[in-house]
Motif scaffolding. Structure first.
Motif, mmCIF file in Angstrom:
data_model
loop_
_atom_site.group_PDB
_atom_site.id
_atom_site.type_symbol
_atom_site.label_atom_id
_atom_site.label_comp_id
_atom_site.label_asym_id
_atom_site.label_seq_id
_atom_site.Cartn_x
_atom_site.Cartn_y
_atom_site.Cartn_z
ATOM 1 N N VAL A 49 63.472 26.392 -21.202
ATOM 2 C CA VAL A 49 64.540 25.099 -21.067
ATOM 3 C C VAL A 49 65.954 26.212 -20.006
ATOM 4 O O VAL A 49 66.519 26.247 -21.239
ATOM 5 C CB VAL A 49 65.186 24.307 -22.235
ATOM 6 N N ARG A 50 65.468 26.463 -18.823
ATOM 7 C CA ARG A 50 66.613 27.451 -18.762
ATOM 8 C C ARG A 50 67.335 27.557 -17.317
ATOM 9 O O ARG A 50 66.612 25.969 -16.856
ATOM 10 C CB ARG A 50 66.108 28.410 -18.941
ATOM 11 N N ASP A 51 68.023 27.571 -16.992
ATOM 12 C CA ASP A 51 69.002 26.751 -15.481
ATOM 13 C C ASP A 51 67.872 28.391 -14.297
ATOM 14 O O ASP A 51 67.105 29.121 -14.765
ATOM 15 C CB ASP A 51 70.307 27.926 -15.019
ATOM 16 N N ASN A 52 68.042 27.677 -13.091
ATOM 17 C CA ASN A 52 67.180 28.384 -12.084
ATOM 18 C C ASN A 52 68.195 28.422 -11.101
ATOM 19 O O ASN A 52 68.910 27.878 -9.794
ATOM 20 C CB ASN A 52 66.346 27.395 -11.568
ATOM 21 N N PRO A 53 68.300 29.919 -10.969
ATOM 22 C CA PRO A 53 69.109 30.226 -9.131
ATOM 23 C C PRO A 53 68.917 29.575 -7.806
ATOM 24 O O PRO A 53 67.467 30.411 -7.495
ATOM 25 C CB PRO A 53 69.539 31.772 -9.516
ATOM 26 N N LEU A 54 69.531 29.664 -7.184
ATOM 27 C CA LEU A 54 69.131 29.135 -6.004
ATOM 28 C C LEU A 54 70.603 29.621 -4.728
ATOM 29 O O LEU A 54 71.337 29.828 -5.427
ATOM 30 C CB LEU A 54 68.865 27.528 -5.786
ATOM 31 N N LEU A 55 69.410 30.050 -3.614
ATOM 32 C CA LEU A 55 70.247 30.683 -2.635
ATOM 33 C C LEU A 55 70.073 29.942 -1.404
ATOM 34 O O LEU A 55 68.477 29.646 -0.974
ATOM 35 C CB LEU A 55 69.717 32.424 -3.118
ATOM 36 N N GLY A 56 71.013 30.475 -0.267
ATOM 37 C CA GLY A 56 70.399 30.256 0.636
ATOM 38 C C GLY A 56 71.463 30.335 2.022
ATOM 39 O O GLY A 56 72.610 31.482 1.415
ATOM 40 N N TYR A 57 71.024 30.356 3.432
ATOM 41 C CA TYR A 57 72.127 30.831 4.242
ATOM 42 C C TYR A 57 71.992 28.735 5.414
ATOM 43 O O TYR A 57 71.014 28.398 5.810
ATOM 44 C CB TYR A 57 71.593 31.336 5.219
ATOM 45 N N GLY A 58 73.553 29.310 5.558
ATOM 46 C CA GLY A 58 74.021 28.015 6.559
ATOM 47 C C GLY A 58 74.399 28.892 7.137
ATOM 48 O O GLY A 58 75.203 29.732 7.088
ATOM 49 N N SER A 133 88.636 33.028 6.718
ATOM 50 C CA SER A 133 89.323 31.819 5.869
ATOM 51 C C SER A 133 88.150 30.908 6.421
ATOM 52 O O SER A 133 87.553 30.500 7.765
ATOM 53 C CB SER A 133 90.491 31.308 6.470
ATOM 54 N N LEU A 134 86.999 29.964 5.488
ATOM 55 C CA LEU A 134 86.511 28.998 6.125
ATOM 56 C C LEU A 134 87.272 27.932 5.247
ATOM 57 O O LEU A 134 86.838 26.478 4.888
ATOM 58 C CB LEU A 134 85.283 29.188 4.517
ATOM 59 N N ARG A 135 88.912 27.687 5.369
ATOM 60 C CA ARG A 135 89.340 25.967 4.579
ATOM 61 C C ARG A 135 89.143 25.438 6.217
ATOM 62 O O ARG A 135 89.352 26.085 7.136
ATOM 63 C CB ARG A 135 91.232 26.999 4.601
ATOM 64 N N GLY A 136 89.280 23.808 5.633
ATOM 65 C CA GLY A 136 88.829 22.847 6.582
ATOM 66 C C GLY A 136 87.315 23.181 7.034
ATOM 67 O O GLY A 136 87.044 22.464 7.989
ATOM 68 N N GLY A 137 86.176 23.866 6.963
ATOM 69 C CA GLY A 137 85.543 23.885 7.466
ATOM 70 C C GLY A 137 84.173 23.280 6.953
ATOM 71 O O GLY A 137 84.219 22.126 5.713
ATOM 72 N N THR A 138 82.969 22.634 7.641
ATOM 73 C CA THR A 138 81.955 21.946 7.043
ATOM 74 C C THR A 138 80.563 22.154 6.992
ATOM 75 O O THR A 138 80.386 23.401 8.361
ATOM 76 C CB THR A 138 81.329 20.122 7.770
ATOM 77 N N LEU A 139 80.026 22.815 5.980
ATOM 78 C CA LEU A 139 77.913 23.295 5.629
ATOM 79 C C LEU A 139 77.718 22.306 6.485
ATOM 80 O O LEU A 139 77.529 20.932 6.035
ATOM 81 C CB LEU A 139 78.612 23.468 4.688
ATOM 82 N N LEU A 140 76.459 23.238 7.511
ATOM 83 C CA LEU A 140 75.768 21.938 7.834
ATOM 84 C C LEU A 140 75.093 22.066 6.896
ATOM 85 O O LEU A 140 74.240 23.243 5.911
ATOM 86 C CB LEU A 140 75.091 22.745 9.253
ATOM 87 N N MET A 141 73.208 21.144 7.333
ATOM 88 C CA MET A 141 72.245 21.327 6.364
ATOM 89 C C MET A 141 71.688 22.047 6.279
ATOM 90 O O MET A 141 71.284 23.277 7.581
ATOM 91 C CB MET A 141 71.578 19.708 6.906
ATOM 92 N N SER A 142 71.704 22.628 5.717
ATOM 93 C CA SER A 142 70.444 23.923 4.926
ATOM 94 C C SER A 142 70.273 23.912 3.254
ATOM 95 O O SER A 142 70.533 23.714 2.681
ATOM 96 C CB SER A 142 71.732 25.245 4.326
ATOM 97 N N PRO A 143 69.013 24.234 3.820
ATOM 98 C CA PRO A 143 67.712 24.707 2.496
ATOM 99 C C PRO A 143 68.306 26.048 1.273
ATOM 100 O O PRO A 143 68.684 27.057 1.921
ATOM 101 C CB PRO A 143 66.930 25.102 3.314
ATOM 102 N N LEU A 144 68.096 25.110 0.407
ATOM 103 C CA LEU A 144 67.728 25.857 -0.841
ATOM 104 C C LEU A 144 66.809 26.410 -1.779
ATOM 105 O O LEU A 144 66.222 25.673 -2.006
ATOM 106 C CB LEU A 144 69.724 25.793 -2.122
#
Length: 383
Positions: A49-58, A133-144
């Motif tokens: 019973v543990r956490d699993n890390p996820l990583l993605g690029y977008g 700076s990433l202020r005000g940005g929107t992340l597009l759909m990205s798989p993890l």
């Protein structure tokens, strides 16, 4: 008269019994507070019973001119071309794409145990290129993706950036916190559940957060005492195995009951942790020293370099001569010696070292000298 005496004696007996119960309750409370007992759920975790890390690029879009400079970061342009191609837009290779409102980012998240498809998790977005700076940005759909390369969640949403960065035309700039990192609460939706062996195995294994033989033995005794059986067994100083019901509902209730059992953890070995970078020193409660005598002092040597100019009179024949002059001053602080007797405790050590006015750096030197002399009964760990 006799009935009155009987009523009086009965009342006194009840009062005495009530006082005894109150005294016993107070004593038990004092014992419980003094023993520092903890629940099993605070001392151990269940194997599997543990956490699993996820990583993605977008890509993050909608930035106010603070995106990547594609002349220096080529993979941002490549990612943008690939995304446009998926939507039927072909940009000729000769045409250079230089948007200032797009930034390539990495996305990481933690998938909690027993997460089901449709649930949402928080994500953290970090700039990969030279975006200011990433202020005000929107992340597009990205798989993890997980460690096995499979997609377990899909991320998308508006970033919440706690940092702020501004710059002027003359090169001046102002930055508050880190504007190149942002978070999206509930920014990813789980698409696949991670297989978990919790309901399949015959036994449930508790893994202690800190390996300790004493704590493992007490954990076994506490579980067997609560269940009235001998099903709990210690596999090593970390793991304790308990036979659990096969029915999933009964197993969940069984584990929930075990997690609330109170156990007094074993006392760890005496340790002294020294952080050489920050000067932080932590001394454990079981640190003792043998007979030793310690003196503390410092020798300060100050050297001042100066020049002396010798200049002749206006009408006299001669040349101006410059001669160096050195002043050397040696000062030594008053030193005092204190004696440490056998079985000296933590409070005695702190009081003795404070009495000679030792700084954190001097304290490390004293502890190292005591360790080399064989008088320090503890592990000296420098990180």
């Amino acid at each position: 008269m006799e009935s009155y005496l009987m009523r009086t004696s009965t009342s006194r007996f009840r009062t005495c019994r009530l006082r005894c119960r109150v005294s016993t309750l107070c004593l038990l409370l004092l014992i419980s507070f003094a023993s520092h007992a903890e629940r099993i759920k605070d001392l151990a975790s269940i194997a599997g019973v543990r956490d699993n890390p996820l990583l993605g690029y977008g890509l993050v879009v909608g930035l106010d001119g603070t995106g990547d400079q594609t002349t220096q970061v080529s993979f941002t342009e490549q990612s943008l071309r690939s995304m446009l191609t998926q939507y039927g837009i072909t940009v000729p290779p000769a045409v250079k794409i230089q948007p200032k409102n797009v930034a390539a980012v990495s996305i990481h998240a933690v998938l909690p145990p027993f997460s089901k498809p449709g649930q949402k998790i928080d994500i953290t977005v970090s700039s990969l290129g030279n975006s200011k700076s990433l202020r005000g940005g929107t992340l597009l759909m990205s798989p993890l993706r997980g460690a096995d390369g499979e997609v377990y969640a899909i991320a998308q949403g508006n970033l919440a950036v706690g940092g702020l960065g501004v710059s002027g035309a003359d090169g001046s700039s102002l930055a508050i916190n880190v504007p190149s990192v942002g978070r999206i609460p509930s920014g990813a939706m789980v698409e696949r559940a991670v297989p978990n062996p919790f309901a399949d195995s015959e036994r449930v294994v508790f893994n202690l957060h800190e390996p300790d033989f004493t704590t493992a033995r007490r954990l076994v005794d506490a579980i067997n005492s609560a269940l009235g059986t001998t099903e709990a067994k210690a596999l090593d100083p970390v793991s304790v195995s308990v036979r659990a019901p096969q029915d999933t509902s009964r197993r969940v209730a069984f584990v929930g009951y075990l997690e609330e059992i109170i156990v007094e953890p074993g006392q760890g070995a005496g340790k002294i942790i020294v952080n050489s970078r920050t000067g932080t020193i932590v001394i454990g409660s079981h640190v003792t020293v043998g007979p030793a005598a310690v003196t503390h002092g410092s020798l300060t040597v100050t050297i001042r370099e100066d020049v002396q100019v010798s200049q002749p009179n206006a009408l006299a024949a001669g040349e101006t001569v410059v001669t160096p002059r050195s002043d050397i001053e040696v000062s030594e602080e008053d030193t005092r010696m204190f004696e440490l007797e056998r079985g000296t405790t933590l409070s005695d050590i702190v009081q003795a070292i404070n009495s000679v006015g030792a700084a954190p750096g001097d304290l490390v030197a004293i502890l190292e000298a005591l360790k080399q002399a064989g008088a320090l009964r503890a592990q000296l760990i420098v990180i």
